[in-house]
Design a protein around this motif. Structure first.
Motif, mmCIF file in Angstrom:
data_model
loop_
_atom_site.group_PDB
_atom_site.id
_atom_site.type_symbol
_atom_site.label_atom_id
_atom_site.label_comp_id
_atom_site.label_asym_id
_atom_site.label_seq_id
_atom_site.Cartn_x
_atom_site.Cartn_y
_atom_site.Cartn_z
ATOM 1 N N GLY A 169 0.811 -1.210 0.000
ATOM 2 C CA GLY A 169 0.000 0.000 0.000
ATOM 3 C C GLY A 169 0.845 1.260 0.000
ATOM 4 N N GLY A 170 0.189 2.353 -0.252
ATOM 5 C CA GLY A 170 0.809 3.670 -0.187
ATOM 6 C C GLY A 170 -0.128 4.633 0.508
ATOM 7 N N PHE A 171 0.420 5.730 1.056
ATOM 8 C CA PHE A 171 -0.429 6.649 1.814
ATOM 9 C C PHE A 171 0.119 8.073 1.729
ATOM 10 N N VAL A 172 -0.770 9.017 2.008
ATOM 11 C CA VAL A 172 -0.442 10.444 2.104
ATOM 12 C C VAL A 172 -1.069 10.970 3.375
ATOM 13 N N ASP A 173 -0.270 11.677 4.200
ATOM 14 C CA ASP A 173 -0.748 12.200 5.476
ATOM 15 C C ASP A 173 -0.541 13.703 5.556
ATOM 16 N N TYR A 174 -1.262 14.323 6.476
ATOM 17 C CA TYR A 174 -1.090 15.720 6.846
ATOM 18 C C TYR A 174 -0.481 15.730 8.241
ATOM 19 N N GLN A 175 0.731 16.259 8.380
ATOM 20 C CA GLN A 175 1.491 16.167 9.618
ATOM 21 C C GLN A 175 1.566 17.524 10.317
ATOM 22 N N VAL A 176 1.267 17.521 11.633
ATOM 23 C CA VAL A 176 1.220 18.751 12.423
ATOM 24 C C VAL A 176 2.226 18.640 13.575
ATOM 25 N N PRO A 177 3.240 19.517 13.641
ATOM 26 C CA PRO A 177 4.160 19.500 14.790
ATOM 27 C C PRO A 177 3.437 19.864 16.080
ATOM 28 N N LEU A 178 3.914 19.320 17.204
ATOM 29 C CA LEU A 178 3.308 19.586 18.503
ATOM 30 C C LEU A 178 4.339 20.173 19.465
ATOM 31 N N PHE A 179 3.829 20.891 20.480
ATOM 32 C CA PHE A 179 4.639 21.436 21.571
ATOM 33 C C PHE A 179 5.779 22.299 21.024
ATOM 34 N N TYR A 211 8.407 24.858 13.196
ATOM 35 C CA TYR A 211 7.934 24.441 11.875
ATOM 36 C C TYR A 211 6.411 24.425 11.835
ATOM 37 N N GLY A 212 5.902 24.596 10.623
ATOM 38 C CA GLY A 212 4.466 24.508 10.408
ATOM 39 C C GLY A 212 4.079 23.132 9.870
ATOM 40 N N GLN A 213 2.828 22.999 9.470
ATOM 41 C CA GLN A 213 2.316 21.731 8.971
ATOM 42 C C GLN A 213 2.975 21.372 7.645
ATOM 43 N N THR A 214 2.971 20.078 7.352
ATOM 44 C CA THR A 214 3.570 19.622 6.097
ATOM 45 C C THR A 214 2.925 18.318 5.660
ATOM 46 N N GLY A 215 3.285 17.864 4.480
ATOM 47 C CA GLY A 215 2.807 16.581 3.983
ATOM 48 C C GLY A 215 3.745 15.443 4.378
ATOM 49 N N LYS A 216 3.220 14.251 4.370
ATOM 50 C CA LYS A 216 3.991 13.063 4.717
ATOM 51 C C LYS A 216 3.484 11.932 3.826
ATOM 52 N N LEU A 219 10.802 15.163 19.832
ATOM 53 C CA LEU A 219 10.167 15.699 18.629
ATOM 54 C C LEU A 219 8.825 14.989 18.465
ATOM 55 N N MET A 220 7.752 15.737 18.675
ATOM 56 C CA MET A 220 6.420 15.126 18.644
ATOM 57 C C MET A 220 5.572 15.752 17.549
ATOM 58 N N SER A 221 4.750 14.916 16.925
ATOM 59 C CA SER A 221 3.856 15.400 15.874
ATOM 60 C C SER A 221 2.616 14.514 15.820
ATOM 61 N N PHE A 222 1.603 15.031 15.152
ATOM 62 C CA PHE A 222 0.344 14.317 14.948
ATOM 63 C C PHE A 222 0.082 14.285 13.455
ATOM 64 N N ASP A 223 -0.369 13.147 12.948
ATOM 65 C CA ASP A 223 -0.698 13.104 11.522
ATOM 66 C C ASP A 223 -2.012 12.368 11.302
#
Length: 244
Positions: free
Chosen positions: A38-48, A54-59, A229-233
């Protein structure tokens, strides 16, 4: 081949046979097990603190799946993401000679992630375990994983703030400041797999990522040390299953 990559590949070789043994202990014949890609595309948001830089980015990335049983799917995943236009490049600093705020006109701040990890997708509840792989089936899961992250954070062309000239020389910049490391990360989340047709599913997932690493402080710019280094996607992908 790096030592960390060798350890990771050894872990994969250990996990996949153990998954097959688990499936057989649940009464599933070995020749009934499925594989998937499979393949995937995510929207990644840095935390804390990472969000201060940094701002949001693609993953995006791809995965290899082994269906060990109705309860567990083992997933080997690679993903890549890049944080462009880091906030440090446009953050002002106070020049002590004139007491004014200045920015670095040619500065750049970026960070890239490359990751290899192993995830366990756990389908909790009898209803989830009895559905799947047929058109219009759907099932929910918990996702737990861990693996290796390679991060590379680069800050270039930042004006040297400790000058003594008046006016300040905006062409006098510091050497590139780079934080890079191969480290361990943990992920946890939840998702849903909905089968569009037989053996092809849409996988929608949300995860919290915990990377054991740090970025050095930039005290002239009011940034403390960043760790972990924490993020949410959140994102979606397609999976294609086939018989072994």
């Amino acid at each position: 081949m790096t030592r960390t990559l060798r350890i990771f590949l050894l872990g994969v070789l250990l996990v996949l046979p153990s998954g097959e043994l688990f499936a057989e202990s649940q009464g599933a014949p070995a020749d009934q097990n499925r594989w998937g890609i499979g393949g995937f595309v995510d929207y990644q948001v840095p935390l804390f603190n990472l969000r201060d830089r940094y701002g949001q980015t693609g993953k995006y990335g791809f995965n290899l799946n082994y269906v060990a049983s109705n309860l567990v799917t083992v997933e080997v995943e690679y993903h890549y993401s890049k944080f462009d236009n880091g906030k440090l490049a446009s953050t002002p600093f106070t020049y002590p000679i004139d007491g004014r705020d200045h920015t670095s006109p040619n500065a750049s701040s970026t960070m890239t992630y490359n990751s290899l990890c192993v995830n366990a997708l756990v389908f909790v509840g009898e209803e989830n375990q009895q559905h799947g792989f047929q058109a219009k089936d759907y099932r929910y899961y918990l996702a737990l994983g861990g693996g290796f992250f390679r991060y590379n954070a680069e800050n270039r062309n930042l004006v040297w703030p400790s000058q003594t000239s008046n006016p300040i020389d905006l062409e006098e910049v510091m050497p590139p400041q780079i934080d890079k490391r191969t480290t361990i990360a943990l992920t946890a989340g939840t998702g849903m797999e909905a089968f569009l047709v037989d053996n092809i599913s849409l996988d929608v997932r949300a995860r919290l990522n915990f990377v054991i690493g740090e970025l050095r402080p930039r005290l002239f710019y009011g940034l403390e040390r960043t760790r972990p280094l924490m993020s949410f996607d959140i994102g979606a992908g397609l999976k294609f299953y086939f018989w072994r």
